[in-house]
Motif scaffolding. Structure first.
Motif, PDB file in Angstrom:
ATOM      1  N   UNK A 229      27.415 -38.916  57.074  1.00 43.92           N
ATOM      2  CA  UNK A 229      27.622 -37.559  56.572  1.00 43.92           C
ATOM      3  C   UNK A 229      27.021 -36.530  57.525  1.00 43.92           C
ATOM      4  N   UNK A 230      25.828 -36.804  58.020  1.00 42.60           N
ATOM      5  CA  UNK A 230      25.183 -35.883  58.970  1.00 42.60           C
ATOM      6  C   UNK A 230      26.012 -35.775  60.241  1.00 42.60           C
ATOM      7  N   UNK A 231      26.551 -36.890  60.730  1.00 39.78           N
ATOM      8  CA  UNK A 231      27.393 -36.851  61.929  1.00 39.78           C
ATOM      9  C   UNK A 231      28.641 -36.015  61.695  1.00 39.78           C
ATOM     10  N   UNK A 232      29.212 -36.136  60.494  1.00 37.66           N
ATOM     11  CA  UNK A 232      30.407 -35.355  60.171  1.00 37.66           C
ATOM     12  C   UNK A 232      30.116 -33.859  60.232  1.00 37.66           C
TER      13      UNK A 232
ATOM     14  N   UNK B  82      21.378 -36.819  50.560  1.00 34.94           N
ATOM     15  CA  UNK B  82      22.021 -38.130  50.565  1.00 34.94           C
ATOM     16  C   UNK B  82      20.996 -39.265  50.401  1.00 34.94           C
ATOM     17  N   UNK B  83      19.750 -38.891  50.098  1.00 31.56           N
ATOM     18  CA  UNK B  83      18.667 -39.828  49.789  1.00 31.56           C
ATOM     19  C   UNK B  83      18.223 -40.678  50.990  1.00 31.56           C
ATOM     20  N   UNK B  84      18.392 -40.130  52.186  1.00 28.72           N
ATOM     21  CA  UNK B  84      17.832 -40.817  53.361  1.00 28.72           C
ATOM     22  C   UNK B  84      16.317 -40.722  53.313  1.00 28.72           C
ATOM     23  N   UNK B  85      15.643 -41.825  53.613  1.00 31.37           N
ATOM     24  CA  UNK B  85      14.189 -41.822  53.531  1.00 31.37           C
ATOM     25  C   UNK B  85      13.508 -42.290  54.819  1.00 31.37           C
ATOM     26  N   UNK B  86      14.307 -42.595  55.852  1.00 30.87           N
ATOM     27  CA  UNK B  86      13.731 -42.933  57.154  1.00 30.87           C
ATOM     28  C   UNK B  86      14.627 -42.344  58.241  1.00 30.87           C
ATOM     29  N   UNK B  87      14.144 -42.394  59.469  1.00 31.79           N
ATOM     30  CA  UNK B  87      14.901 -41.864  60.597  1.00 31.79           C
ATOM     31  C   UNK B  87      16.039 -42.791  61.025  1.00 31.79           C
ATOM     32  N   UNK B  88      16.241 -43.880  60.300  1.00 31.96           N
ATOM     33  CA  UNK B  88      17.405 -44.726  60.576  1.00 31.96           C
ATOM     34  C   UNK B  88      18.692 -43.917  60.408  1.00 31.96           C
ATOM     35  N   UNK B  89      18.697 -42.973  59.460  1.00 35.21           N
ATOM     36  CA  UNK B  89      19.884 -42.139  59.267  1.00 35.21           C
ATOM     37  C   UNK B  89      20.179 -41.324  60.519  1.00 35.21           C
ATOM     38  N   UNK B  90      19.135 -40.801  61.176  1.00 37.09           N
ATOM     39  CA  UNK B  90      19.348 -40.060  62.410  1.00 37.09           C
ATOM     40  C   UNK B  90      19.879 -40.933  63.521  1.00 37.09           C
ATOM     41  N   UNK B  91      19.386 -42.179  63.596  1.00 34.03           N
ATOM     42  CA  UNK B  91      19.882 -43.113  64.610  1.00 34.03           C
ATOM     43  C   UNK B  91      21.353 -43.446  64.374  1.00 34.03           C
ATOM     44  N   UNK B  92      21.726 -43.649  63.115  1.00 33.18           N
ATOM     45  CA  UNK B  92      23.113 -43.976  62.798  1.00 33.18           C
ATOM     46  C   UNK B  92      24.029 -42.780  63.054  1.00 33.18           C
ATOM     47  N   UNK B  93      23.541 -41.569  62.795  1.00 34.93           N
ATOM     48  CA  UNK B  93      24.335 -40.374  63.096  1.00 34.93           C
ATOM     49  C   UNK B  93      24.615 -40.291  64.599  1.00 34.93           C
TER      50      UNK B  93
END
Length: 584
Positions: A57-60, A346-357
């Motif tokens: 979602x962040x990448x979008x 979106x309930x992200x709780x670690x920087x893994x979301x930033x890496x995936x983006x």
């Protein structure tokens, strides 16, 4: 006396010389240097699912915004996309926030464009300068880290930030009018751009205006009806499809053109001393703006989840991210408040979301750049204008107005300055005004004459409590600030005015020092003069509730000897009770 001891356990005390303040235990060195390592052991599959959804979602949201901010900085849109890659990885490794998303940001892009566009008309040279500027910003971050300057962000006050953000929003909107109307605008300042738009209004490209207006209307409507939907990405995709199908370029609608596929290489920008010296002031200004904004965003979201942000870690992370942007041909980065908010929602709780983006953006650069050549530049302009409108918050101005009209004035001057004379100049002016306002308030501190309020069972301000009882012949005065060179004369005059305004001529003056945190040499001189002057009028000067450090300072200056050690009372009540006997 046992009944006066704490009821929860036996009495306890501190050892001689022992500090009552205990710093937090040191974290393991790996957790201090790489905070994300602390989260890895407890990471579970459910968290991965939430982080993956947040990352996509962040990448979008980031893809169209980054392209638009690349254009805003006077660069190719692909440079905005490059800035979403390695900088995100660097922040994920070193940052102490679990939610913050970094990348190209509107305010920073506007500062980059304002600095680089006048330097050269060549986009390739600007790209090289942008990478060098990112390197310099990273260097400033590292210098600030070594010098332990994390506290400097606190000196950008809320009025300054409100005025700055609203000024930048107006600058970005004005800067996109040319793209939205299909006009070639050469003016570099917002006032000049407005004048040029008005002068060339008869040359508007109506197909371009139709595309831009339609995109902007869809973006604003989506924000109102479906704020969680990645409207910018949807509008960009629809614009690409429409442009390719209808051949909008043939109708005079400017499009992005070829975007090179693939990932950026790793290389250092050209290091030329003259250019470095030219860009150094801009780099320092970008550091102030980006760090203050990032630390505010990080703290606000961390506070919602009981997390702690460490300024040193943020300096390290933002410095590393800036250096990463430099070596991958990006532009200086900032923290995105909007994308961070979506990441948190979106309930992200670690920087893994930033890496995936970042991984999603990499896939787009590898396989999906060809369709982007059809993207109308008017659509990117609409994305920036919509984002800029989102920065405008009337509620923040109302909040300032409820607190202080002076702060509204500081915010207004900052906003007008950003629009009229430029971001850096306005920021320097605004900070100077904020410091001047601080000095002004310190020079006229809050004070009060106190009286006994039976309902409260304490002494309180007679202006706030008309029922307060004043002991005949006694005047109680409280100063709610330090006593120093900027306010010593003012405090002297206020005390004399309080004595002149007393219901009965006082013979006993009680200085309630509860709010007195510091006295400098000018302050001690003023107290000495005052005590001696009152003594000549047969008015005894006594202290109440002196703090130990201040009492020590006054003792060293000889003031307690002048007053008498026995005239330093633990409470206002004790000082007033002593008046009849000692003043008889």
């Amino acid at each position: 006396m046992d009944d006066e001891l704490p009821k929860t356990g036996p009495a306890a005390g501190y050892g001689a010389g022992e500090s009552p303040f205990r710093p937090a235990a040191k974290r393991p060195w790996l957790h201090r240097i790489v905070p994300v390592a602390e989260h890895v052991p407890g990471y579970r599959g459910g968290a991965l699912g939430r982080d993956a959804l947040a990352g996509v979602t962040v990448a979008a949201l980031a893809l169209p915004a980054a392209m638009a901010y690349g254009e805003l900085a006077g660069l190719s849109p692909v440079i905005g996309l490059y800035t979403l890659l390695l900088p995100a990885v660097a922040y994920a490794v070193f940052g102490s926030s679990r939610q913050v998303i970094v990348g190209p940001e509107g305010a920073i892009a506007a500062m980059v464009g304002a600095a680089l566009i006048p330097m050269t008309p060549d986009p390739e040279q600007r790209a090289s300068l942008a990478a060098l500027l990112a390197l310099l910003v990273g260097a400033v971050y590292l210098v600030a880290l070594v010098a332990r300057l994390g506290w400097i962000a606190d000196y950008l006050s809320r009025p300054v930030l409100i005025g700055y953000l609203h000024g930048v929003a107006v600058v970005m909107i004005i800067g996109q009018l040319g793209k939205l109307l299909g006009l070639s605008i050469t003016a570099e300042t917002p006032p000049g751009q407005v004048v040029e738009v008005i002068a060339d209004i008869d040359q508007v490209s109506w197909p371009t205006l139709a595309v831009g207006a339609a995109c902007l209307a869809l973006l604003l409507l989506a924000r109102w009806l479906a704020p969680k939907v990645p409207a910018a990405l949807i509008v960009v995709v629809l614009a690409i499809i429409a442009s390719a199908a209808l051949g909008l370029a043939g109708y005079g609608v400017a499009v992005v053109g070829d975007i090179p596929a693939g990932l950026p290489g790793i290389r250092l920008p050209d290091l030329q001393l003259k250019t470095i010296l030219d860009l150094a002031p801009v780099a320092i200004g970008i550091f102030f703006v980006s760090f203050s904004d990032e630390i505010l965003v990080a703290r606000s979201f961390a506070g919602r989840h009981g997390q702690h942000i460490r300024p040193a870690a943020e300096l390290t992370a933002m410095g590393a991210a800036s250096l990463a942007a430099s070596v991958t041909q990006g532009l200086p980065i900032g923290a995105s408040g909007s994308r961070t908010a979506v990441n948190d929602q979106m309930r992200a709780r670690t920087q893994v979301s930033g890496l995936l983006a970042a991984a999603v953006v990499a896939l787009v650069l590898l396989f999906l750049t060809a369709p982007m050549q059809y993207l109308p530049k008017a659509t990117l302009g609409a994305v920036i204008i919509a984002a800029s409108i989102g920065l405008i918050e009337p509620a923040s101005w109302r909040g300032l107005a409820r607190v202080s009209k002076v702060e509204v004035g500081i915010a207004t001057i900052t906003m007008v300055g950003v629009i009229a004379v430029g971001v850096l100049q306005a920021l320097v002016l605004a900070i100077a005004l904020a410091v001047a306002d601080t000095i002004r308030r310190s020079a006229t501190p809050h004070d009060a004459v106190l009286g006994w309020v039976e309902r409260l069972d304490r002494y309180a301000d007679v202006r706030m409590h008309p029922s307060a009882q004043v002991t005949p012949g006694v005047l109680v005065y409280r100063l709610d600030d330090r006593l120093f060179f900027a306010n010593a004369t003012y405090v002297q005059s206020r005390i004399l005015e309080a004595i002149a305004g007393a219901p009965q001529p006082p013979h006993w003056f009680v200085f309630d020092a509860e709010g007195l945190s510091h006295v400098d040499a000018t302050g001690t001189d003023a107290l000495t003069e005052l005590i001696e002057s009152l003594a000549r009028q047969s008015i005894s000067f006594v202290f109440a509730r002196l703090k130990d450090p201040v009492a020590d300072r006054l003792r060293q200056a000889g003031i307690l000897d002048l007053v008498g050690e026995d005239h330093n009372y633990p409470t206002v009540h004790a000082a007033v009770e002593a008046a009849p006997t000692l003043a008889a």
